[in-house]
Design a protein around this motif. Structure first.
Motif, PDB file in Angstrom:
ATOM      1  N   ALA A  87      -3.887   4.817 -14.577  1.00 47.13           N
ATOM      2  CA  ALA A  87      -4.797   3.730 -14.954  1.00 47.13           C
ATOM      3  C   ALA A  87      -5.667   3.256 -13.797  1.00 47.13           C
ATOM      4  O   ALA A  87      -6.511   2.382 -13.986  1.00 47.13           O
ATOM      5  N   ASP A  88      -5.430   3.792 -12.592  1.00 49.25           N
ATOM      6  CA  ASP A  88      -6.187   3.399 -11.399  1.00 49.25           C
ATOM      7  C   ASP A  88      -6.076   1.896 -11.144  1.00 49.25           C
ATOM      8  O   ASP A  88      -7.069   1.188 -10.982  1.00 49.25           O
ATOM      9  N   THR A  89      -4.830   1.413 -11.118  1.00 51.12           N
ATOM     10  CA  THR A  89      -4.558   0.004 -10.851  1.00 51.12           C
ATOM     11  C   THR A  89      -3.823  -0.125  -9.519  1.00 51.12           C
ATOM     12  O   THR A  89      -3.254   0.856  -9.021  1.00 51.12           O
ATOM     13  N   PRO A  90      -3.792  -1.319  -8.917  1.00 50.69           N
ATOM     14  CA  PRO A  90      -3.042  -1.512  -7.659  1.00 50.69           C
ATOM     15  C   PRO A  90      -1.572  -1.170  -7.864  1.00 50.69           C
ATOM     16  O   PRO A  90      -0.935  -1.660  -8.806  1.00 50.69           O
ATOM     17  N   THR A  91      -1.021  -0.356  -6.984  1.00 48.92           N
ATOM     18  CA  THR A  91       0.308   0.202  -7.236  1.00 48.92           C
ATOM     19  C   THR A  91       1.419  -0.833  -7.119  1.00 48.92           C
ATOM     20  O   THR A  91       2.307  -0.893  -7.973  1.00 48.92           O
ATOM     21  N   ASP A 100       0.859  -1.184   0.000  1.00 51.78           N
ATOM     22  CA  ASP A 100       0.000   0.000   0.000  1.00 51.78           C
ATOM     23  C   ASP A 100       0.895   1.234   0.000  1.00 51.78           C
ATOM     24  O   ASP A 100       0.904   2.023   0.940  1.00 51.78           O
ATOM     25  N   ILE A 101       1.648   1.386  -1.074  1.00 47.52           N
ATOM     26  CA  ILE A 101       2.666   2.427  -1.136  1.00 47.52           C
ATOM     27  C   ILE A 101       2.060   3.827  -1.084  1.00 47.52           C
ATOM     28  O   ILE A 101       2.696   4.769  -0.607  1.00 47.52           O
ATOM     29  N   ALA A 160      13.550   2.826 -11.817  1.00 45.64           N
ATOM     30  CA  ALA A 160      12.711   3.120 -12.988  1.00 45.64           C
ATOM     31  C   ALA A 160      11.381   2.370 -12.915  1.00 45.64           C
ATOM     32  O   ALA A 160      10.317   2.917 -13.236  1.00 45.64           O
ATOM     33  N   ALA A 161      11.443   1.109 -12.469  1.00 47.87           N
ATOM     34  CA  ALA A 161      10.211   0.323 -12.332  1.00 47.87           C
ATOM     35  C   ALA A 161       9.298   0.925 -11.264  1.00 47.87           C
ATOM     36  O   ALA A 161       8.072   0.990 -11.444  1.00 47.87           O
ATOM     37  N   ALA A 162       9.881   1.364 -10.156  1.00 48.98           N
ATOM     38  CA  ALA A 162       9.083   1.947  -9.074  1.00 48.98           C
ATOM     39  C   ALA A 162       8.394   3.228  -9.528  1.00 48.98           C
ATOM     40  O   ALA A 162       7.174   3.396  -9.355  1.00 48.98           O
ATOM     41  N   LEU A 163       9.158   4.136 -10.129  1.00 50.40           N
ATOM     42  CA  LEU A 163       8.579   5.411 -10.565  1.00 50.40           C
ATOM     43  C   LEU A 163       7.593   5.203 -11.714  1.00 50.40           C
ATOM     44  O   LEU A 163       6.514   5.809 -11.741  1.00 50.40           O
ATOM     45  N   GLY A 164       7.974   4.339 -12.667  1.00 47.96           N
ATOM     46  CA  GLY A 164       7.070   4.064 -13.777  1.00 47.96           C
ATOM     47  C   GLY A 164       5.794   3.384 -13.323  1.00 47.96           C
ATOM     48  O   GLY A 164       4.695   3.693 -13.806  1.00 47.96           O
ATOM     49  N   GLY A 165       5.916   2.458 -12.372  1.00 49.44           N
ATOM     50  CA  GLY A 165       4.746   1.762 -11.859  1.00 49.44           C
ATOM     51  C   GLY A 165       3.803   2.689 -11.111  1.00 49.44           C
ATOM     52  O   GLY A 165       2.575   2.592 -11.246  1.00 49.44           O
ATOM     53  N   ILE A 166       4.368   3.604 -10.323  1.00 49.57           N
ATOM     54  CA  ILE A 166       3.532   4.567  -9.593  1.00 49.57           C
ATOM     55  C   ILE A 166       2.790   5.477 -10.573  1.00 49.57           C
ATOM     56  O   ILE A 166       1.584   5.729 -10.427  1.00 49.57           O
ATOM     57  N   ALA A 167       3.503   5.958 -11.588  1.00 44.06           N
ATOM     58  CA  ALA A 167       2.873   6.842 -12.584  1.00 44.06           C
ATOM     59  C   ALA A 167       1.764   6.108 -13.340  1.00 44.06           C
ATOM     60  O   ALA A 167       0.663   6.642 -13.537  1.00 44.06           O
ATOM     61  N   LEU A 168       2.039   4.890 -13.775  1.00 45.52           N
ATOM     62  CA  LEU A 168       1.046   4.119 -14.517  1.00 45.52           C
ATOM     63  C   LEU A 168      -0.151   3.772 -13.641  1.00 45.52           C
ATOM     64  O   LEU A 168      -1.312   3.835 -14.086  1.00 45.52           O
ATOM     65  N   SER A 169       0.111   3.421 -12.395  1.00 48.49           N
ATOM     66  CA  SER A 169      -0.968   3.102 -11.464  1.00 48.49           C
ATOM     67  C   SER A 169      -1.869   4.308 -11.237  1.00 48.49           C
ATOM     68  O   SER A 169      -3.100   4.182 -11.176  1.00 48.49           O
ATOM     69  N   TYR A 170      -1.256   5.477 -11.114  1.00 48.24           N
ATOM     70  CA  TYR A 170      -2.023   6.706 -10.876  1.00 48.24           C
ATOM     71  C   TYR A 170      -2.920   7.025 -12.069  1.00 48.24           C
ATOM     72  O   TYR A 170      -4.081   7.414 -11.915  1.00 48.24           O
TER      73      TYR A 170
END
Length: 261
Positions: A235-239, A118-119, A223-233
């Motif tokens: 696309a409204d997906t689990p971070t 739950d980042i 890069a995965a962490a920052l990219g994943g947070i941006a994409l999650s924000y």
């Protein structure tokens, strides 16, 4: 200007990536992927212990992971296959942890947050713990880099060089325990192992030296962490799962790139 919770999430992801990347290199070199899984799954038992004893989750997870490492070491020395031990501890720790958490009276526990992270709920105190743990892990690896690398390459060579391979194994286990404890909030118990293994596996074909691989793994994880947070924000997906999905996509790209001779 980013919202405060996104800034904290980004800083938390960076802290975990910087510690997990270099440590993951040793996991990959030593083929300890299953040990990482067992450690991460047993972390949930540490959460249950922390709640039952009213201590910090960090302390509970750290204690359980260290006991797990000592148990594996002791039982394997008595002839029990290591893969069997890790299987028992991985699934047993996860199951017992879930049962104990569900039985704790009055405890309000977000099981999905524990399992998948739950980042976005990371607070200032969590950030301090994550970065303190990351700094300690990086410091441990930097301090013992030569010994850890020698023990990883060849235990006989380590002994001939006056290096206690068992001590180096325990240092590596301590570093792994710290990463698991600080990463639980970010990606959850089920995904911690992926953040250890995937970035290191991604950059392995690209690295010329162990040191460059450690640096590249940290960069890849970040890069995965920052990219994943941006994409999650967006696309409204689990971070947590999105971060791991981005890391996996980077691995897929690395896997299809032509290999240098």
């Amino acid at each position: 200007m980013l919202d405060d919770f996104l800034t904290r999430a980004a800083l938390a992801g960076l802290g975990v990536a910087l510690a997990a990347g270099p440590l993951g290199c040793f996991i990959v070199w030593r083929r300890m992927a299953y040990f990482g899984d067992a450690t991460a799954h047993a972390a949930l038992l540490g959460v249950a212990l922390a709640l039952a004893l009213s201590i910090s989750v960090f302390a509970g997870v750290l204690a359980v992971v260290l006991v797990l490492a000592l148990a594996v070491s002791g039982l394997s020395a008595r002839g029990v296959p290591v893969d069997t031990l890790l299987g028992v501890f991985a699934h047993g720790g996860l199951a017992v942890g879930l049962v104990v958490v569900s039985l704790l009276p009055g405890a309000r526990v977000d099981l999905m947050g524990l399992l998948l992270g739950d980042i976005l709920a990371v607070g200032r105190t969590d950030l301090a713990v994550i970065w303190a743990g990351a700094a300690l892990v990086i410091g441990l690896l930097a301090w013992r880099w030569s010994g850890l690398l020698t023990a990883t390459l060849n235990a006989d060579l380590a002994r001939a060089s006056g290096i206690d391979a068992r001590r180096e194994d325990m240092i590596l286990t301590l570093a792994l325990a710290l990463v698991v404890a600080v990463a639980l909030k970010v990606v959850g118990a089920l995904l911690i192992s992926a953040m250890l293994i995937v970035p290191a596996a991604t950059v392995r074909p690209l690295a010329r030296t162990p040191e460059s691989m450690a640096v590249l793994a940290a960069i890849c994880g970040a890069a995965a962490a920052l990219g994943g947070i941006a994409l999650s924000y967006r696309a409204d997906t689990p971070t947590g799962p999105t971060i791991v999905a981005v890391a996996t996509a980077l691995f897929a790209v690395s896997a299809i790139l032509p290999r240098r001779g």
